[in-house]
Scaffold this motif. Structure first.
Motif, PDB file in Angstrom:
ATOM      1  N   LYS A  39       0.834  -1.211   0.000  1.00 22.87           N
ATOM      2  CA  LYS A  39       0.000   0.000   0.000  1.00 22.87           C
ATOM      3  C   LYS A  39       0.865   1.256   0.000  1.00 22.87           C
ATOM      4  O   LYS A  39       0.536   2.243  -0.652  1.00 22.87           O
ATOM      5  CB  LYS A  39      -0.954  -0.008   1.189  1.00 22.87           C
ATOM      6  N   SER A  79       2.353   1.586  -3.528  1.00 26.58           N
ATOM      7  CA  SER A  79       1.350   2.020  -4.502  1.00 26.58           C
ATOM      8  C   SER A  79       1.068   3.521  -4.396  1.00 26.58           C
ATOM      9  O   SER A  79       0.691   4.148  -5.392  1.00 26.58           O
ATOM     10  CB  SER A  79       0.061   1.222  -4.343  1.00 26.58           C
ATOM     11  N   LEU A 127      -2.358   5.966 -10.133  1.00 29.55           N
ATOM     12  CA  LEU A 127      -2.881   4.618  -9.886  1.00 29.55           C
ATOM     13  C   LEU A 127      -4.404   4.624  -9.952  1.00 29.55           C
ATOM     14  O   LEU A 127      -5.068   5.428  -9.304  1.00 29.55           O
ATOM     15  CB  LEU A 127      -2.429   4.135  -8.508  1.00 29.55           C
ATOM     16  N   LEU A 149      -5.625  -1.246  -7.766  1.00 27.84           N
ATOM     17  CA  LEU A 149      -4.623  -2.023  -7.050  1.00 27.84           C
ATOM     18  C   LEU A 149      -5.275  -3.296  -6.543  1.00 27.84           C
ATOM     19  O   LEU A 149      -6.292  -3.240  -5.869  1.00 27.84           O
ATOM     20  CB  LEU A 149      -4.054  -1.226  -5.868  1.00 27.84           C
ATOM     21  N   ALA A 186      -1.249  -3.736 -10.559  1.00 29.49           N
ATOM     22  CA  ALA A 186      -1.537  -2.303 -10.542  1.00 29.49           C
ATOM     23  C   ALA A 186      -1.853  -1.818 -11.951  1.00 29.49           C
ATOM     24  O   ALA A 186      -1.224  -2.244 -12.916  1.00 29.49           O
ATOM     25  CB  ALA A 186      -0.342  -1.535  -9.985  1.00 29.49           C
TER      26      ALA A 186
END
Length: 122
Positions: free
Chosen positions: A24, A27, A33, A36, A46
């Motif tokens: 996390k 990401s 993004l 995920l 991703a």
């Protein structure tokens, strides 16, 4: 292609290691993004966008500014001295592979990371 860099963090080696191996947290480094999927502690997928404006100009396809990339990532090594993250996936018109190595060097309460990224766009 190979990219390299070095950065220092005012945090102990173990703290830096725990962040670099937290999916996390990793990401959050991808500002574009859109999806995920965490499969396990070592594997995730991703979907994100990449700005290709400069490359598009060189190829005379100025209308293309961003491409969507969908990749599967896996931590190949997760030791406090070195983390290796590998990813492969698809991008418009081809495939993409990346391998990022993060040596984690403790320095009296600080940490230095001389990272290397190997990118293969096919």
């Amino acid at each position: 292609m190979e990219f390299k860099g070095t950065f220092e963090i005012n945090a102990p080696q173990q703290v830096v290691f725990s962040h670099i191996t937290d999916i996390k947290w990793v990401s959050a480094c991808l500002p574009t993004l859109s999806e995920l999927k965490i499969k396990s502690k070592e594997d995730f997928e991703a979907t994100f966008k990449v700005d290709v404006t400069e490359a598009a100009k060189k190829l005379h396809i100025e209308y293309l500014s961003q491409v969507t990339v969908k990749m599967a990532f896996k931590f190949l090594s997760m030791s406090v001295e070195k983390v290796v993250l590998e990813g492969s996936g698809r991008v418009v018109g081809g495939s993409l592979k990346i391998r990022i190595e993060f040596p984690i060097e403790g320095l009296d309460g600080k940490t230095r990371i001389p990272w290397t990224a190997h990118v293969d766009a096919g």
